[in-house]
Design an enzyme around this catalytic site. Structure first.
Site: not given
Ligand code: AMP
Length: 198
Positions: A17, A92, A131, A137, A148
């Site tokens: 996204k 969210r 990623r 990250r 998450r």
């Protein structure tokens, strides 16, 4: 000039996204408002807000609703968002949907479309692991990823049932090449006359 488009892109982490949101926003000439990016920028710059949210982001938990909504409200009141915007990562949960509805309504506005990027959980996990390696990250550990995705399924996915009765949700298959997915989104928006020249 294109007609203003007030958009929200929703999907599990790893659905693409962020990438798709940036492409769509650029095509439509509207800013992306990503709460995740705002928090990460504040952490990097060591602001008070950054210090307040570092541990929350690392754990993959949600930043308190009031704080998050206030930040988005400020951002959307800036001039560049007057002609539309693309929200990524906010709202969210259902509480944040209520906050957003309330402050958009103050300006006589509402969301025009909600782009729901659908990607199976296993695919999201695979993309997030990649990623983690590529971008390093700190919230992309296996544990935080699973946490998450659980929050997404339990708290974020239910926001769709609030938007669906309004007839503004476009379900987009998020598996395919980047260009294919962008084309699917643009065609859904085009069907709503969003992003058209006026
Ligand atoms: P994201 O880049 O959208 O995956 O967001 C990264 C992290 O920022 C999330 O795991 C949360 O800790 C925090 N965050 C982003 N958006 C929100 C939101 N709307 N409400 C609460 N926390 C958020």
């Amino acid at each position: 000039m294109t007609a203003p488009a007030r958009l929200l892109i929703v999907g599990p982490q790893g659905s693409g996204k962020g990438t798709q949101g940036a492409r769509i926003a650029e095509t439509l000439g509207i800013p992306v408002v990503s709460t995740g990016d705002i928090f990460r920028a504040n952490i990097k710059q060591g602001t008070d807000l950054g210090q307040q949210v570092t541990a929350i982001l690392d754990a993959g938990d949600l930043v308190p609703d009031e704080l998050t909504s206030e930040i988005v409200r400020d951002r959307l009141s800036q001039e560049d968002a007057a002609g539309g915007f693309l929200l990524d990562g906010y709202p969210r949960n259902t509480t944040q949907v209520g906050h957003l509805d309330a402050f958009l309504a103050e300006g006589g506005a509402a969301l025009d479309a909600v782009i729901l990027l659908e990607v199976p959980r296993e695919e999201s996990i695979a993309r997030l692991r990649l990623r983690a390696v590529e971008q390093g990250r700190s919230d992309d550990t296996d544990e935080a990823i699973a946490h998450r995705l659980d929050i997404y399924e339990n708290e974020t996915a239910p926001i769709i049932s609030l938007y669906e009765p309004r007839g503004i949700v476009d379900r987009i298959d998020g598996v395919g090449s980047l260009d294919e997915i962008t084309a699917r989104i643009m065609s859904a928006l085009g069907a709503r006359n969003l992003g058209q020249l006026v």
